[in-house]
Structures are given as C-alpha cells and as structure tokens.
Design a protein around this motif. Structure first.
Motif, mmCIF file in Angstrom:
data_model
loop_
_atom_site.group_PDB
_atom_site.id
_atom_site.type_symbol
_atom_site.label_atom_id
_atom_site.label_comp_id
_atom_site.label_asym_id
_atom_site.label_seq_id
_atom_site.Cartn_x
_atom_site.Cartn_y
_atom_site.Cartn_z
ATOM 1 N N MET A 1 0.679 -1.185 -0.028
ATOM 2 C CA MET A 1 -0.128 0.063 0.076
ATOM 3 C C MET A 1 1.042 1.160 -0.123
ATOM 4 N N THR A 2 0.593 2.208 -0.770
ATOM 5 C CA THR A 2 1.524 3.436 -0.824
ATOM 6 C C THR A 2 0.791 4.545 0.142
ATOM 7 N N ASP A 3 -0.068 4.976 0.056
ATOM 8 C CA ASP A 3 -0.410 5.964 1.155
ATOM 9 C C ASP A 3 -1.699 5.058 2.137
ATOM 10 N N LYS A 4 -0.933 5.074 3.335
ATOM 11 C CA LYS A 4 -1.579 3.729 4.333
ATOM 12 C C LYS A 4 -3.023 3.784 3.954
ATOM 13 N N ASN A 5 -3.993 5.039 4.200
ATOM 14 C CA ASN A 5 -5.060 5.021 4.281
ATOM 15 C C ASN A 5 -5.772 5.446 3.125
ATOM 16 N N HIS A 6 -5.091 5.563 1.736
ATOM 17 C CA HIS A 6 -5.670 6.381 0.850
ATOM 18 C C HIS A 6 -5.944 5.612 -0.502
ATOM 19 N N VAL A 7 -4.994 4.657 -0.574
ATOM 20 C CA VAL A 7 -5.066 3.818 -1.863
ATOM 21 C C VAL A 7 -4.447 2.369 -1.666
ATOM 22 N N ILE A 8 -5.193 1.592 -2.228
ATOM 23 C CA ILE A 8 -4.787 -0.036 -2.164
ATOM 24 C C ILE A 8 -4.130 -0.483 -3.328
ATOM 25 N N ASP A 9 -2.746 -0.726 -3.293
ATOM 26 C CA ASP A 9 -2.048 -1.090 -4.309
ATOM 27 C C ASP A 9 -2.236 -2.632 -4.840
ATOM 28 N N MET A 10 -2.567 -3.048 -5.836
ATOM 29 C CA MET A 10 -2.943 -4.173 -6.184
ATOM 30 C C MET A 10 -1.603 -4.891 -6.650
ATOM 31 N N ASP A 11 -1.698 -6.172 -6.456
ATOM 32 C CA ASP A 11 -0.354 -6.910 -6.638
ATOM 33 C C ASP A 11 -0.066 -6.856 -8.053
ATOM 34 N N GLU A 12 1.562 -6.365 -8.386
ATOM 35 C CA GLU A 12 1.777 -6.134 -9.675
ATOM 36 C C GLU A 12 1.819 -7.403 -10.821
ATOM 37 N N GLN A 13 1.391 -7.429 -11.713
ATOM 38 C CA GLN A 13 1.569 -8.412 -12.555
ATOM 39 C C GLN A 13 2.587 -8.014 -13.633
ATOM 40 N N HIS A 14 3.802 -8.607 -13.672
ATOM 41 C CA HIS A 14 4.803 -8.073 -14.375
ATOM 42 C C HIS A 14 4.785 -8.121 -16.033
ATOM 43 N N THR A 15 3.633 -7.067 -16.138
ATOM 44 C CA THR A 15 3.287 -6.787 -17.655
ATOM 45 C C THR A 15 4.126 -5.711 -18.214
ATOM 46 N N GLY A 16 4.699 -5.072 -17.378
ATOM 47 C CA GLY A 16 5.118 -3.884 -17.841
ATOM 48 C C GLY A 16 4.358 -2.767 -18.084
ATOM 49 N N LEU A 17 2.896 -2.681 -17.953
ATOM 50 C CA LEU A 17 1.782 -1.782 -18.129
ATOM 51 C C LEU A 17 1.989 -0.798 -17.362
ATOM 52 N N GLY A 18 2.164 -0.865 -15.952
ATOM 53 C CA GLY A 18 2.027 -0.092 -14.951
ATOM 54 C C GLY A 18 1.425 -0.511 -13.594
ATOM 55 N N LYS A 19 0.964 0.094 -12.793
ATOM 56 C CA LYS A 19 0.305 -0.510 -11.594
ATOM 57 C C LYS A 19 -1.202 -0.022 -11.442
ATOM 58 N N VAL A 20 -1.841 -0.590 -10.863
ATOM 59 C CA VAL A 20 -3.332 -0.403 -10.590
ATOM 60 C C VAL A 20 -3.409 -0.005 -9.092
ATOM 61 N N GLU A 21 -4.270 0.919 -8.837
ATOM 62 C CA GLU A 21 -4.438 1.240 -7.608
ATOM 63 C C GLU A 21 -5.939 1.657 -7.304
ATOM 64 N N ILE A 22 -6.646 1.025 -6.402
ATOM 65 C CA ILE A 22 -8.026 1.161 -5.893
ATOM 66 C C ILE A 22 -8.155 2.193 -4.765
ATOM 67 N N SER A 23 -8.975 2.907 -4.798
ATOM 68 C CA SER A 23 -9.569 3.946 -3.840
ATOM 69 C C SER A 23 -10.439 3.095 -2.864
ATOM 70 N N PRO A 24 -10.206 3.414 -1.517
ATOM 71 C CA PRO A 24 -11.097 2.753 -0.518
ATOM 72 C C PRO A 24 -12.680 3.553 -0.638
ATOM 73 N N GLU A 25 -12.663 4.460 -1.480
ATOM 74 C CA GLU A 25 -14.170 4.971 -1.844
ATOM 75 C C GLU A 25 -14.738 3.941 -2.915
ATOM 76 N N VAL A 26 -13.705 3.479 -3.596
ATOM 77 C CA VAL A 26 -14.499 2.525 -4.659
ATOM 78 C C VAL A 26 -14.823 1.201 -3.945
ATOM 79 N N ILE A 27 -14.175 0.802 -2.943
ATOM 80 C CA ILE A 27 -14.433 -0.529 -2.135
ATOM 81 C C ILE A 27 -15.817 -0.083 -1.500
ATOM 82 N N GLU A 28 -16.002 0.995 -0.933
ATOM 83 C CA GLU A 28 -17.119 1.370 -0.393
ATOM 84 C C GLU A 28 -18.619 1.368 -1.132
ATOM 85 N N VAL A 29 -18.408 1.978 -2.334
ATOM 86 C CA VAL A 29 -19.285 1.893 -3.313
ATOM 87 C C VAL A 29 -19.770 0.552 -3.676
#
Length: 135
Positions: free
Chosen positions: A1-29
């Motif tokens: 996790m990058t910012d402890k209470n702000h963004v959830i880092d997803m496990d990086e799949q070594h595809t070279g495309l970048g990373k995916v982060e999910i906001s806790p607000e998305v999980i709430e919705v």
C-alpha cells in the motif's frame, strides 16, 4: 500500500503496463451496492452528511459502509436496516457472501472480514409511506 489509508496497491503483474491502485471509496461503493441487492435488506444506514447530500439530489452509493485498511488486511463493516419478517442471520450471511464474491470478482481483493451490523428493522407501512413520498 502506498499511502496507508488512501490507496490500495494491487499485486503487480509483471506486464510492464504499470500499476493499478484502488481507492477505498471504490470499495465502499461496490460493497454498498452488493449489500443493498440482497433480498431482505431495506436500506443502508447513512449518517447526517449522506442525508444532506441526498436531499440536494446526489445519491450516496457508499453509505452504510466503513472500510478498514489494517495491518492484517482489508475488512469492511456494513450497517443495514432489514425488512420486517426476514431471517436476520440468513440475510446477514447472504450479505457477507455477496460482498465477498463481488469484491473478489471486481477488484481481486481478498477481505479479512465482512462485518454486518443490523441497526434497524423497517416495517411494511414505512416502505409504503416512503414510496408514496417518492411519487
């Protein structure tokens, strides 16, 4: 996790495309919608702020959900109002299963806990009164 209470880092799949982060607000919705679609749930409990926002015309899809990004993983607390006459333990179990499965499918997040808090029971005449006000 990058910012402890702000963004959830997803496990990086070594595809070279970048990373995916999910906001806790998305999980709430996602959690709120998954809980509300279970038969027997009358509504999600909101707070004063969500009530004001809804009066102004915006629907608050994340109401009644608290996401906790703890050391041991992610847990959610869901606050629901049930319909009168339903089996509360059965509906609560269905809520837990639906939330867990929906979040797993949509975000690949494994939750450590889905806590259901039943904060009220809605009687049928209250439902009819609310429907009449909406028409």
């Amino acid at each position: 996790m990058t910012d402890k209470n702000h963004v959830i880092d997803m496990d990086e799949q070594h595809t070279g495309l970048g990373k995916v982060e999910i906001s806790p607000e998305v999980i709430e919705v996602v959690t709120s919608i998954a809980a509300a679609e279970v038969e027997g749930v009358a509504t999600m409990r909101g707070n004063f702020a969500t009530g004001v926002v809804e009066k102004l015309g915006r629907k608050s899809h994340g109401k009644g959900v608290k996401v906790d990004l703890g050391e041991d993983g992610i847990s959610v607390d869901v606050y629901v109002i049930m319909n009168y006459g339903v089996s509360i333990p059965e509906v609560a179990k269905k809520i837990q299963e639906n939330i867990y499965q929906t979040l797993k499918t949509m975000t690949a997040i494994d939750l450590t806990a889905v806590n259901v808090h039943v904060v009220g029971v809605q009687l049928e005449h209250q439902q009819v009164d609310q429907e009449a006000k909406q028409d």
